[in-house]
Write a protein that holds these residues in place. Structure first.
Motif, short mmCIF file in Angstrom:
data_model
loop_
_atom_site.label_atom_id
_atom_site.label_comp_id
_atom_site.label_asym_id
_atom_site.label_seq_id
_atom_site.Cartn_x
_atom_site.Cartn_y
_atom_site.Cartn_z
N TYR A 250 0.86 -1.35 -0.03
CA TYR A 250 -0.12 -0.08 -0.09
C TYR A 250 0.90 1.35 -0.05
N PRO B 50 -3.68 6.46 2.40
CA PRO B 50 -4.71 7.03 1.51
C PRO B 50 -5.82 5.80 1.61
N ASP B 51 -5.22 4.44 1.66
CA ASP B 51 -6.20 3.43 1.39
C ASP B 51 -6.77 3.26 3.13
N SER C 275 -4.51 1.50 -3.82
CA SER C 275 -4.95 2.61 -4.83
C SER C 275 -3.66 2.85 -5.69
N ALA C 276 -3.96 3.45 -6.79
CA ALA C 276 -3.15 3.76 -7.75
C ALA C 276 -2.39 5.12 -7.41
N HIS D 13 -1.50 7.89 -8.79
CA HIS D 13 -2.12 9.07 -9.60
C HIS D 13 -3.33 9.35 -8.85
N ASP D 14 -4.10 8.52 -8.20
CA ASP D 14 -5.38 8.57 -7.58
C ASP D 14 -5.08 9.25 -6.11
N VAL D 15 -4.17 9.16 -5.57
CA VAL D 15 -3.92 9.46 -3.92
C VAL D 15 -3.35 10.91 -3.70
N ASP E 83 -2.31 14.83 -4.06
CA ASP E 83 -2.65 15.82 -4.37
C ASP E 83 -1.62 16.83 -4.75
#
Length: 110
Positions: A3, A20-21, A61-62, A64-66, A68
């Motif tokens: 993760y 993030p997960d 999660s990928a 690019h998704d987590v 900012d």
């Protein structure tokens, strides 16, 4: 399973940790090495508690998704192993287990 952990330095040379997960995981460490160990221990304990409670684990999660782009420009991203007790984790694991068990119980009740 691995993760993402995001380690952000602050002006006082501390590192703020988020996973993030696992939104319940938030921590702070005095240096990068401790932050990395703490992030791994936190994820491992959280995963153990979720498995004990029968809560399904999230898919990792990928990147690019987590991230900012505005708030994480200075962040260090590490992949942490969710398998319990990697070498050198016993002390951090023992220290964090009661805290994270309480967080997992609170998250489960919500």
């Amino acid at each position: 399973m691995n993760y993402i952990a995001v380690l952000r330095p602050d002006p006082e040379q501390r590192y703020h940790i988020r996973c993030p997960d696992f939104p319940a995981i938030r921590a702070m460490a005095c240096n990068l090495g401790v932050a990395r160990l703490l992030a791994e221990a936190a994820v491992q304990i959280h995963v153990e508690e979720m498995q004990r409670s029968g809560i399904p684990l999230p898919e990792p999660s990928a990147l690019h998704d987590v991230l900012d782009p505005c708030g994480d420009a200075d962040a260090i991203v590490v992949m942490v192993d969710a398998n319990p007790h990697s070498a050198g984790q016993d002390a951090a694991h023992s220290m964090m287990q009661p805290v994270l068990a309480g967080l997992t119980a609170t998250a489960s009740a919500a």
